[in-house]
Scaffold this motif. Structure first.
Motif, mmCIF file in Angstrom:
data_model
loop_
_atom_site.group_PDB
_atom_site.id
_atom_site.type_symbol
_atom_site.label_atom_id
_atom_site.label_comp_id
_atom_site.label_asym_id
_atom_site.label_seq_id
_atom_site.Cartn_x
_atom_site.Cartn_y
_atom_site.Cartn_z
ATOM 1 N N PHE A 67 0.836 -1.206 0.000
ATOM 2 C CA PHE A 67 0.000 0.000 0.000
ATOM 3 C C PHE A 67 0.872 1.258 0.000
ATOM 4 N N ALA A 68 1.874 1.274 0.886
ATOM 5 C CA ALA A 68 2.747 2.446 0.980
ATOM 6 C C ALA A 68 3.555 2.625 -0.295
ATOM 7 N N TYR A 69 4.076 1.520 -0.838
ATOM 8 C CA TYR A 69 4.885 1.597 -2.060
ATOM 9 C C TYR A 69 4.064 2.157 -3.228
ATOM 10 N N ARG A 70 2.869 1.642 -3.401
ATOM 11 C CA ARG A 70 2.050 2.068 -4.534
ATOM 12 C C ARG A 70 1.593 3.525 -4.401
ATOM 13 N N ASN A 71 1.437 3.992 -3.155
ATOM 14 C CA ASN A 71 0.956 5.360 -2.945
ATOM 15 C C ASN A 71 2.086 6.351 -2.662
ATOM 16 N N GLY A 72 3.324 5.865 -2.707
ATOM 17 C CA GLY A 72 4.452 6.759 -2.479
ATOM 18 C C GLY A 72 4.507 7.309 -1.067
ATOM 19 N N LEU A 73 4.086 6.502 -0.076
ATOM 20 C CA LEU A 73 4.049 6.945 1.318
ATOM 21 C C LEU A 73 5.197 6.338 2.121
ATOM 22 N N HIS A 74 5.641 7.063 3.139
ATOM 23 C CA HIS A 74 6.656 6.562 4.065
ATOM 24 C C HIS A 74 6.000 6.462 5.445
ATOM 25 N N LEU A 75 5.804 5.228 5.905
ATOM 26 C CA LEU A 75 5.023 5.002 7.122
ATOM 27 C C LEU A 75 5.878 4.851 8.375
ATOM 28 N N HIS A 76 7.204 4.738 8.221
ATOM 29 C CA HIS A 76 8.042 4.445 9.384
ATOM 30 C C HIS A 76 7.877 5.471 10.502
ATOM 31 N N GLU A 77 7.716 6.729 10.150
ATOM 32 C CA GLU A 77 7.613 7.761 11.173
ATOM 33 C C GLU A 77 6.172 7.990 11.629
ATOM 34 N N ARG A 78 5.222 7.370 10.959
ATOM 35 C CA ARG A 78 3.811 7.593 11.296
ATOM 36 C C ARG A 78 3.263 6.542 12.260
ATOM 37 N N ILE A 79 3.698 5.311 12.098
ATOM 38 C CA ILE A 79 3.076 4.216 12.840
ATOM 39 C C ILE A 79 3.797 4.018 14.179
ATOM 40 N N ARG A 80 3.175 4.503 15.229
ATOM 41 C CA ARG A 80 3.683 4.347 16.589
ATOM 42 C C ARG A 80 2.493 4.116 17.510
ATOM 43 N N PHE A 81 2.271 2.861 17.908
ATOM 44 C CA PHE A 81 1.149 2.566 18.805
ATOM 45 C C PHE A 81 1.534 2.946 20.235
ATOM 46 N N PRO A 82 0.737 3.784 20.885
ATOM 47 C CA PRO A 82 1.043 4.160 22.270
ATOM 48 C C PRO A 82 0.790 2.984 23.207
ATOM 49 N N HIS A 83 1.557 2.927 24.295
ATOM 50 C CA HIS A 83 1.388 1.784 25.201
ATOM 51 C C HIS A 83 1.742 2.178 26.629
ATOM 52 N N ASP A 84 1.316 1.339 27.544
ATOM 53 C CA ASP A 84 1.574 1.494 28.961
ATOM 54 C C ASP A 84 2.870 0.747 29.291
ATOM 55 N N ALA A 85 3.604 1.240 30.250
ATOM 56 C CA ALA A 85 4.876 0.601 30.619
ATOM 57 C C ALA A 85 4.685 -0.616 31.511
ATOM 58 N N SER A 86 3.518 -0.766 32.111
ATOM 59 C CA SER A 86 3.320 -1.876 33.053
ATOM 60 C C SER A 86 3.236 -3.206 32.314
ATOM 61 N N PRO A 87 3.823 -4.264 32.880
ATOM 62 C CA PRO A 87 3.785 -5.581 32.226
ATOM 63 C C PRO A 87 2.394 -6.194 32.293
ATOM 64 N N THR A 88 2.132 -7.119 31.359
ATOM 65 C CA THR A 88 0.855 -7.828 31.323
ATOM 66 C C THR A 88 1.066 -9.264 31.785
ATOM 67 N N SER A 89 0.161 -9.765 32.606
ATOM 68 C CA SER A 89 0.286 -11.134 33.090
ATOM 69 C C SER A 89 0.059 -12.136 31.970
ATOM 70 N N GLU A 90 0.681 -13.297 32.095
ATOM 71 C CA GLU A 90 0.553 -14.341 31.091
ATOM 72 C C GLU A 90 -0.867 -14.907 31.086
ATOM 73 N N ALA A 91 -1.369 -15.209 29.897
ATOM 74 C CA ALA A 91 -2.716 -15.768 29.770
ATOM 75 C C ALA A 91 -2.746 -17.204 30.272
ATOM 76 N N PRO A 92 -3.838 -17.626 30.905
ATOM 77 C CA PRO A 92 -3.940 -19.005 31.401
ATOM 78 C C PRO A 92 -4.402 -19.963 30.307
ATOM 79 N N ALA A 93 -4.235 -21.254 30.560
ATOM 80 C CA ALA A 93 -4.859 -22.277 29.722
ATOM 81 C C ALA A 93 -6.337 -22.349 30.084
ATOM 82 N N LEU A 94 -7.179 -22.586 29.073
ATOM 83 C CA LEU A 94 -8.633 -22.555 29.290
ATOM 84 C C LEU A 94 -9.278 -23.931 29.284
#
Length: 453
Positions: free
Chosen positions: A111-138
């Protein structure tokens, strides 16, 4: 959209607003917005409601839905690719943000190549610094939701699982009648999940939104992982072969992979994330990862059960409808490649009967096949095999009396083969199995014998 007008270049932020699931109706809602725009609401509908969810499985379903919300947002984010991404409600952790950064950047590569876009500086998902606990078996029951796309690959997986005695439900997203007919041909239980994009997206496209290819396999993977948790089953199976990990080499740009979300990097990252953050006993894997496209073609050729039902032609599949009257258009890269890949393993009359014509005896198809061979062109932006696979298949046909006089095979032997190293044209090395995969060990022991037989 009263009071708000889409203006692609003026949009500052893309918002993940909220997501919810009504177990009584089976409808999940994924809600997004740009800046202060009205809400964009996508729905995913699981048949079989009402569903009983409680305790750990209800919590896992919420985690799976959140993951789906983040991944499916790519369809809307790409309309404006704004500089800011906002996540409302509970923040995500660093591991989830890293997975999203990778998916959006690489999955939108074409998509970026065909539209001549540079996404490296745009895509930054914000996040919390706190760790997440491991998911259990169900305690999920042993059963596979197997994605079917109507082509040869998923049918090879379905038959391999059938042979291994794994209980399975043939699953797909959307209203394709071609896929439905193919799924019904398997004689197995089916699951047709509904997905309705926010209708405003189509209006945005008319108003100048950025448009192009998205990592749809990632979206469908997240939908099936969510469905697996709701249904209480322990496997989500796709049919992406190892060739999917290799993109098109573009001069001056580098590698751009049309099918990045079908590749090993996505499978590995997504599967590990699901085990760690959704459910420890939910297995997401591609059954065909150890195989090349040619090895898959060889497996498919061993039965004619689906000859009149399957199609890998992308012109039959469109977001707003399909044209299933002819299952093979005969002129797109997928038709070119599937015909070439099956030719070394299938009697010529059977293959010509499937396609309705001999594509390799049509000089008008020369340009398309040159691209597959990576001869004076790059590999097409389609889900096709590597150039070396196409060259090996063509070389094999050039040695066979029934094929060697066909126009494109004869031209390959005369013009192209003399420029290539004969050692790189051997077919057997292309059929060897790879050890890089996430198939459960006990199942792989059974399947390995099946695939090498």
């Amino acid at each position: 959209m009263t009071g708000w007008t889409f203006s692609r270049d003026k949009i500052a932020a893309f918002r993940f607003v909220r997501c919810d699931f009504d177990a009584a109706t089976g409808v999940a809602r994924l809600v997004y917005a740009f800046d202060d725009s009205p809400e964009l609401i996508e729905t995913v509908t699981l048949p079989g409601a009402p569903f009983a969810l409680d305790g750990e499985r209800a919590a896992a379903a919420r985690r799976a839905l959140r993951l789906l919300h983040l991944i499916a947002g790519v369809s809307y984010y790409k309309a404006a690719v704004p500089q800011e991404i906002r996540i409302e409600g509970d923040p995500i952790d660093a591991a989830t943000a890293a997975l999203m950064d990778s998916l959006y950047l690489n999955g939108l590569g074409e998509f970026a190549y065909r539209n001549g876009l540079h996404l490296h500086e745009r895509i930054r998902f914000p996040h919390d610094a706190s760790p997440t606990s491991e998911a259990p078996a169900l305690g999920l029951r042993e059963h596979a939701l197997v994605a079917i796309g109507g082509g040869k690959d998923s049918l090879v997986s379905i038959e391999a699982l059938r042979g291994a005695g794994i209980a399975q439900t043939v699953s797909w997203v959307g209203g394709s009648q071609l896929i439905k007919a193919c799924a019904e041909r398997t004689g197995l239980p089916t699951l047709n999940i509904g997905r309705a994009l926010a209708p405003e997206l189509f209006e945005f496209n008319r108003q100048g939104a950025w448009n192009g290819h998205i990592p749809v396999t990632a979206v469908n993977s997240a939908i099936l992982v969510f469905a697996a948790i709701v249904l209480g089953v322990d496997q989500v199976v796709f049919s992406n072969e190892r060739s999917a990990s290799y993109g098109s080499l573009i001069e001056g740009t580098g590698e751009v992979n049309h099918q990045w979300s079908k590749g090993w990097a996505f499978e590995q990252g997504f599967s590990e994330h699901v085990r760690a953050h959704v459910a420890a006993d939910l297995h997401y894997y591609s059954l065909l990862r150890p195989l090349s496209e040619l090895a898959v073609a060889r497996q498919f050729a061993r039965t004619d059960r689906y000859d009149a039902h399957f199609s890998s032609c992308n012109r039959n599949f469109h977001l707003l409808g399909e044209r299933p009257a002819n299952r093979w258009c005969g002129v797109c890269p997928k038709c070119h490649f599937v015909f070439l890949a099956l030719a070394p393993f299938m009697p010529k009359p059977r293959l010509v009967g499937i396609f309705g014509r001999n594509l390799l005896d049509d000089p008008a198809q020369q340009g398309g096949y040159d691209a597959l061979l990576e001869f004076q062109d790059h590999k097409p932006f389609e889900c096709v095999g590597e150039g070396r696979e196409s060259r090996a298949a063509m070389a094999a046909l050039a040695a066979r009396p029934e094929w060697r006089e066909d126009a494109l095979v004869e031209r390959f032997a005369r013009e192209i083969r003399p420029q290539l190293d004969a050692r790189d044209l051997e077919l057997p090395p292309m059929l060897e199995l790879d050890d890089e995969h996430r198939i459960p060990p006990a199942l792989w022991t059974t399947l390995r014998a099946h695939f090498v037989a």
